[in-house]
Design a protein around this motif. Structure first.
Motif, short mmCIF file in Angstrom:
data_model
loop_
_atom_site.label_atom_id
_atom_site.label_comp_id
_atom_site.label_asym_id
_atom_site.label_seq_id
_atom_site.Cartn_x
_atom_site.Cartn_y
_atom_site.Cartn_z
N SER A 158 70.49 11.39 48.78
CA SER A 158 69.92 10.54 47.71
C SER A 158 69.23 11.68 46.80
CB SER A 158 69.04 9.17 47.89
OG SER A 158 68.94 8.91 46.52
N SER A 159 69.75 11.94 45.43
CA SER A 159 69.10 13.01 44.65
C SER A 159 67.96 12.12 43.83
CB SER A 159 70.09 13.43 43.58
OG SER A 159 70.83 12.50 42.86
N GLY A 160 68.12 10.71 43.83
CA GLY A 160 67.12 9.96 43.13
C GLY A 160 65.75 9.88 43.62
N GLN A 161 65.70 10.23 44.50
CA GLN A 161 64.13 9.88 45.50
C GLN A 161 63.09 10.79 44.76
OE1 GLN A 161 65.05 10.31 49.53
NE2 GLN A 161 65.72 8.67 49.99
N PHE A 216 69.38 6.05 37.54
CA PHE A 216 69.94 6.78 36.50
C PHE A 216 69.85 8.26 36.77
CE2 PHE A 216 69.13 2.91 34.11
CZ PHE A 216 70.44 2.67 33.90
N ASP A 217 69.37 8.60 38.16
CA ASP A 217 69.38 9.91 38.80
C ASP A 217 70.10 10.00 40.04
OD1 ASP A 217 68.44 12.61 38.49
OD2 ASP A 217 66.73 12.53 39.46
N GLN A 218 70.94 9.38 40.13
CA GLN A 218 71.79 9.36 41.49
C GLN A 218 72.92 10.31 41.43
OE1 GLN A 218 70.97 7.31 44.61
NE2 GLN A 218 69.12 7.21 43.56
N LYS A 219 73.13 10.98 42.27
CA LYS A 219 74.52 11.92 42.85
C LYS A 219 75.67 11.01 42.79
CE LYS A 219 72.68 15.96 44.91
NZ LYS A 219 72.67 16.62 46.20
N HIS A 220 76.45 10.88 42.12
CA HIS A 220 77.84 9.98 42.00
C HIS A 220 78.86 10.66 43.05
CE1 HIS A 220 76.03 7.20 39.70
NE2 HIS A 220 75.77 8.14 38.72
N ASP A 221 78.61 11.71 43.85
CA ASP A 221 79.32 12.47 44.65
C ASP A 221 79.51 11.67 45.88
OD1 ASP A 221 79.56 16.00 46.11
OD2 ASP A 221 80.60 14.05 46.52
N GLN A 222 80.71 11.21 46.30
CA GLN A 222 80.88 10.21 47.33
C GLN A 222 80.72 10.93 48.54
OE1 GLN A 222 85.20 8.94 47.14
NE2 GLN A 222 84.89 7.59 45.41
N MET A 223 80.74 12.03 48.98
CA MET A 223 80.39 13.00 49.99
C MET A 223 78.80 12.80 49.95
SD MET A 223 81.33 14.26 52.67
CE MET A 223 82.87 14.69 52.26
N ALA A 224 78.07 12.95 49.20
CA ALA A 224 76.75 12.85 49.17
C ALA A 224 76.35 11.44 49.66
CB ALA A 224 75.89 13.05 47.63
N VAL A 271 52.85 12.20 36.13
CA VAL A 271 53.77 12.84 36.80
C VAL A 271 55.03 11.84 36.99
CG1 VAL A 271 54.33 13.71 39.43
CG2 VAL A 271 52.14 14.37 38.17
N VAL A 272 56.02 12.09 36.38
CA VAL A 272 57.10 11.17 36.39
C VAL A 272 58.23 11.55 37.08
CG1 VAL A 272 58.52 9.48 34.83
CG2 VAL A 272 56.20 10.42 34.04
N HIS A 273 58.51 10.78 38.31
CA HIS A 273 59.91 11.21 39.05
C HIS A 273 59.79 12.53 39.38
CE1 HIS A 273 63.73 10.51 40.74
NE2 HIS A 273 64.30 11.09 39.78
N PRO A 274 58.84 12.83 40.45
CA PRO A 274 58.85 14.27 40.87
C PRO A 274 59.63 14.49 41.87
CG PRO A 274 57.00 12.87 41.93
CD PRO A 274 57.70 11.99 40.89
N ARG A 275 60.86 14.58 41.78
CA ARG A 275 61.92 14.84 42.74
C ARG A 275 61.71 16.40 43.11
NH1 ARG A 275 67.60 14.54 40.32
NH2 ARG A 275 66.89 16.73 39.92
N LEU A 292 56.68 7.03 41.19
CA LEU A 292 57.24 7.58 42.14
C LEU A 292 58.58 6.51 42.39
CD1 LEU A 292 54.68 8.12 44.85
CD2 LEU A 292 55.53 9.91 43.10
N ASP A 293 59.68 7.15 42.86
CA ASP A 293 60.82 6.22 42.92
C ASP A 293 61.82 6.58 44.16
OD1 ASP A 293 63.20 4.49 42.19
OD2 ASP A 293 62.81 5.08 40.14
#
Length: 203
Positions: free
Chosen positions: A80-83, A66-74, A32-36, A60-61
């Motif tokens: 954080s989309s990378g969690q 390398f899985d972050q939203k780069h949207d400034q508003m976010a 189970v790798v990076h189960p976002r 888990l992370d």
């Protein structure tokens, strides 16, 4: 992912959807790798898989760079989309991982190759932070762990915990959202916890 391609040479690989309600009986080992955004239903299926003797390797992370939203508003909203987490399972097992914190460590701190600046949230683990007595990690000399989360808590009754990777006592937990841009401030305001935080464990 490169490691998946390499594993396919020696193992039969099968992809399991993040919404699965059951893990097939033919599966013996589950990665189970990076189960976002994993569903509660699938976490229950993982629990049942382990209870029937299946082997689970979970990565888990709290801050997958390398899985972050780069949207400034976010970022403004603290989103954080990378969690990635297995929150229900961790709770059942007596463990926790703060999804808003990552480890900073002055002993294992990396350095910026361009200007030499200290990067305490990019951990360069050596034998000092690796369990040399366990078969899983005994042959590993060094590991790079950027923005790593830590495991806290006490294993539930019936579970034995073995720490495979850990920080040094010269470590502290810092805000994950600022870890990538606030290295200078982290160094300036650093206060060691005197705790060897667990970065990888076996239950």
């Amino acid at each position: 992912w490169a490691f998946i391609s390499k594993m396919k040479k020696d193992f039969t690989m099968k992809k399991i959807p993040m919404t699965s309600g059951k893990i097939d009986d033919e599966i013996k080992v589950l990665l189970v790798v990076h189960p976002r955004d994993i569903t509660d239903t699938t976490q229950y299926a993982l629990d049942q898989f382990v209870l029937r003797g299946g082997k689970l390797l979970a990565f888990l992370d709290p801050h997958a760079y390398f899985d972050q939203k780069h949207d400034q508003m976010a970022q403004v909203l603290g989103e954080s989309s990378g969690q990635s987490s297995l929150d229900k399972l961790l709770k059942a097992w007596g463990l926790d991982m703060d999804m808003n914190k990552v480890a900073a460590d002055m002993t294992f701190a990396g350095h910026n190759t361009q200007n030499g600046a200290i990067m305490p949230t990019v951990l360069l683990l050596n034998k000092q932070g690796i369990n040399n007595d366990d078969v899983v990690t005994s042959q590993i000399d060094n590991l790079v762990m950027p923005f790593a989360g830590v495991f806290t808590g006490k294993p539930a009754d019936g579970l034995k915990e073995t720490v495979l990777l850990h920080t040094s006592p010269e470590s502290q937990l810092v805000d994950g959202m600022t870890a990538t841009i606030g290295a200078e401030n982290i160094v300036k305001e650093f206060k060691p916890s005197n705790i060897d935080y667990a970065l990888a464990v076996r239950l």
